[in-house]
Write a protein that holds these residues in place. Structure first.
Motif, PDB file in Angstrom:
ATOM      1  N   ARG A  92       0.819  -1.220   0.000  1.00  0.00           N
ATOM      2  CA  ARG A  92       0.000   0.000   0.000  1.00  0.00           C
ATOM      3  C   ARG A  92       0.846   1.260   0.000  1.00  0.00           C
ATOM      4  O   ARG A  92       0.525   2.226  -0.690  1.00  0.00           O
ATOM      5  N   GLY A  93       1.926   1.267   0.778  1.00  0.00           N
ATOM      6  CA  GLY A  93       2.779   2.455   0.817  1.00  0.00           C
ATOM      7  C   GLY A  93       3.380   2.774  -0.537  1.00  0.00           C
ATOM      8  O   GLY A  93       3.432   3.932  -0.951  1.00  0.00           O
ATOM      9  N   ALA A  94       3.831   1.752  -1.248  1.00  0.00           N
ATOM     10  CA  ALA A  94       4.420   1.972  -2.578  1.00  0.00           C
ATOM     11  C   ALA A  94       3.366   2.493  -3.547  1.00  0.00           C
ATOM     12  O   ALA A  94       3.667   3.373  -4.374  1.00  0.00           O
ATOM     13  N   HIS A  95       2.134   1.994  -3.464  1.00  0.00           N
ATOM     14  CA  HIS A  95       1.074   2.504  -4.340  1.00  0.00           C
ATOM     15  C   HIS A  95       0.791   3.976  -4.031  1.00  0.00           C
ATOM     16  O   HIS A  95       0.621   4.781  -4.952  1.00  0.00           O
ATOM     17  N   GLU A  96       0.723   4.307  -2.763  1.00  0.00           N
ATOM     18  CA  GLU A  96       0.480   5.714  -2.408  1.00  0.00           C
ATOM     19  C   GLU A  96       1.597   6.603  -2.928  1.00  0.00           C
ATOM     20  O   GLU A  96       1.355   7.614  -3.581  1.00  0.00           O
ATOM     21  N   TYR A  97       2.834   6.218  -2.647  1.00  0.00           N
ATOM     22  CA  TYR A  97       3.953   7.088  -2.961  1.00  0.00           C
ATOM     23  C   TYR A  97       4.262   7.158  -4.446  1.00  0.00           C
ATOM     24  O   TYR A  97       4.687   8.202  -4.935  1.00  0.00           O
ATOM     25  N   ILE A  98       4.054   6.070  -5.198  1.00  0.00           N
ATOM     26  CA  ILE A  98       4.254   6.178  -6.645  1.00  0.00           C
ATOM     27  C   ILE A  98       3.165   7.086  -7.227  1.00  0.00           C
ATOM     28  O   ILE A  98       3.420   7.854  -8.155  1.00  0.00           O
ATOM     29  N   GLY A  99       1.972   7.023  -6.645  1.00  0.00           N
ATOM     30  CA  GLY A  99       0.908   7.942  -7.070  1.00  0.00           C
ATOM     31  C   GLY A  99       1.315   9.389  -6.843  1.00  0.00           C
ATOM     32  O   GLY A  99       1.103  10.258  -7.707  1.00  0.00           O
ATOM     33  N   GLU A 100       1.923   9.671  -5.698  1.00  0.00           N
ATOM     34  CA  GLU A 100       2.385  11.033  -5.414  1.00  0.00           C
ATOM     35  C   GLU A 100       3.516  11.436  -6.365  1.00  0.00           C
ATOM     36  O   GLU A 100       3.603  12.593  -6.791  1.00  0.00           O
ATOM     37  N   ALA A 101       4.370  10.474  -6.724  1.00  0.00           N
ATOM     38  CA  ALA A 101       5.431  10.762  -7.689  1.00  0.00           C
ATOM     39  C   ALA A 101       4.824  11.096  -9.051  1.00  0.00           C
ATOM     40  O   ALA A 101       5.290  12.024  -9.735  1.00  0.00           O
ATOM     41  N   TYR A 102       3.786  10.362  -9.441  1.00  0.00           N
ATOM     42  CA  TYR A 102       3.125  10.679 -10.703  1.00  0.00           C
ATOM     43  C   TYR A 102       2.527  12.080 -10.674  1.00  0.00           C
ATOM     44  O   TYR A 102       2.547  12.792 -11.684  1.00  0.00           O
ATOM     45  N   LEU A 103       2.001  12.494  -9.538  1.00  0.00           N
ATOM     46  CA  LEU A 103       1.490  13.863  -9.434  1.00  0.00           C
ATOM     47  C   LEU A 103       2.622  14.871  -9.620  1.00  0.00           C
ATOM     48  O   LEU A 103       2.437  15.892 -10.299  1.00  0.00           O
ATOM     49  N   MET A 104       3.775  14.590  -9.023  1.00  0.00           N
ATOM     50  CA  MET A 104       4.928  15.490  -9.201  1.00  0.00           C
ATOM     51  C   MET A 104       5.307  15.590 -10.678  1.00  0.00           C
ATOM     52  O   MET A 104       5.746  16.647 -11.139  1.00  0.00           O
ATOM     53  N   ALA A 105       5.125  14.496 -11.406  1.00  0.00           N
ATOM     54  CA  ALA A 105       5.452  14.462 -12.832  1.00  0.00           C
ATOM     55  C   ALA A 105       4.294  14.990 -13.689  1.00  0.00           C
ATOM     56  O   ALA A 105       4.414  15.049 -14.914  1.00  0.00           O
ATOM     57  N   GLY A 106       3.179  15.355 -13.050  1.00  0.00           N
ATOM     58  CA  GLY A 106       2.042  15.897 -13.767  1.00  0.00           C
ATOM     59  C   GLY A 106       1.148  14.855 -14.414  1.00  0.00           C
ATOM     60  O   GLY A 106       0.327  15.189 -15.266  1.00  0.00           O
ATOM     61  N   ASN A 107       1.258  13.603 -14.007  1.00  0.00           N
ATOM     62  CA  ASN A 107       0.476  12.532 -14.607  1.00  0.00           C
ATOM     63  C   ASN A 107      -0.630  12.097 -13.638  1.00  0.00           C
ATOM     64  O   ASN A 107      -0.502  11.101 -12.921  1.00  0.00           O
ATOM     65  N   VAL A 108      -1.719  12.841 -13.648  1.00  0.00           N
ATOM     66  CA  VAL A 108      -2.830  12.583 -12.739  1.00  0.00           C
ATOM     67  C   VAL A 108      -3.476  11.230 -13.041  1.00  0.00           C
ATOM     68  O   VAL A 108      -3.867  10.501 -12.120  1.00  0.00           O
ATOM     69  N   ALA A 109      -3.569  10.875 -14.318  1.00  0.00           N
ATOM     70  CA  ALA A 109      -4.216   9.612 -14.685  1.00  0.00           C
ATOM     71  C   ALA A 109      -3.498   8.420 -14.057  1.00  0.00           C
ATOM     72  O   ALA A 109      -4.147   7.494 -13.548  1.00  0.00           O
ATOM     73  N   LYS A 110      -2.160   8.408 -14.073  1.00  0.00           N
ATOM     74  CA  LYS A 110      -1.408   7.304 -13.452  1.00  0.00           C
ATOM     75  C   LYS A 110      -1.587   7.316 -11.933  1.00  0.00           C
ATOM     76  O   LYS A 110      -1.693   6.258 -11.318  1.00  0.00           O
ATOM     77  N   ALA A 111      -1.630   8.486 -11.332  1.00  0.00           N
ATOM     78  CA  ALA A 111      -1.871   8.578  -9.884  1.00  0.00           C
ATOM     79  C   ALA A 111      -3.240   7.987  -9.558  1.00  0.00           C
ATOM     80  O   ALA A 111      -3.387   7.242  -8.578  1.00  0.00           O
ATOM     81  N   GLU A 112      -4.229   8.283 -10.392  1.00  0.00           N
ATOM     82  CA  GLU A 112      -5.577   7.756 -10.164  1.00  0.00           C
ATOM     83  C   GLU A 112      -5.630   6.244 -10.349  1.00  0.00           C
ATOM     84  O   GLU A 112      -6.413   5.569  -9.676  1.00  0.00           O
TER      85      GLU A 112
END
Length: 154
Positions: A101-121
């Motif tokens: 779960r932690g890796a899913h949360e944090y990779i989602g936050e990394a995708y937000l930093m990269a501007g990729n909202v769809a991958k975060a979702e």
């Protein structure tokens, strides 16, 4: 009545989140935490990203199957601004433990930093399936996505 009590107890125990080391990084802890692992956690708590990267790099070299260490390593890379190495290590953590779960949360936050909202979702959707009765990782990523969407474009 006993059947209902047993069912309720089973559901409650199944819903309890499995936190490693009292935090939200949800891979089961190893039986004995190595000195490097502990040093990496201390460095991360102190926001000393270089020392955290060095320590967790040693851990994954010695324990290539340790998803939690890859998650911490990726977290330190993300916080230091190196998204390429953050993504590489989050992917390895998730390859080793697809339910981390932690890796899913944090990779989602990394995708937000990269501007990729769809991958975060996408990772939020995975967390929704992993967290049947809710969990902090789902809540945190959901809030991060909402906050990201609420920011005015630059």
């Amino acid at each position: 009545m006993q059947l209902l009590t047993a069912l309720f107890l089973a559901l409650a125990l199944n819903a309890a989140p499995a936190f490693a080391d009292g935090d939200s990084w949800s891979s089961p802890p190893t039986a004995i935490e190595s000195a490097d692992y502990a040093a990496g956690k201390r460095a991360a708590e102190a926001r000393d990203w270089k020392s955290a990267i060095d320590a967790f790099g040693r851990v994954v070299a010695k324990e290539p199957g340790n998803a939690g260490a890859y998650n911490y390593l990726a977290f330190a890379y993300r916080k230091s601004g190196n998204l390429d190495l953050a993504f590489k290590n989050y992917r390895e953590a998730l390859r080793l433990d697809p339910k981390h779960r932690g890796a899913h949360e944090y990779i989602g936050e990394a995708y937000l930093m990269a501007g990729n909202v769809a991958k975060a979702e996408e990772h939020l959707k995975i967390l929704d399936g992993l967290c049947r009765f809710g969990c902090p990782e789902y809540d945190d990523l959901k809030k991060a996505i909402a906050d990201h969407k609420a920011k005015p474009p630059r």
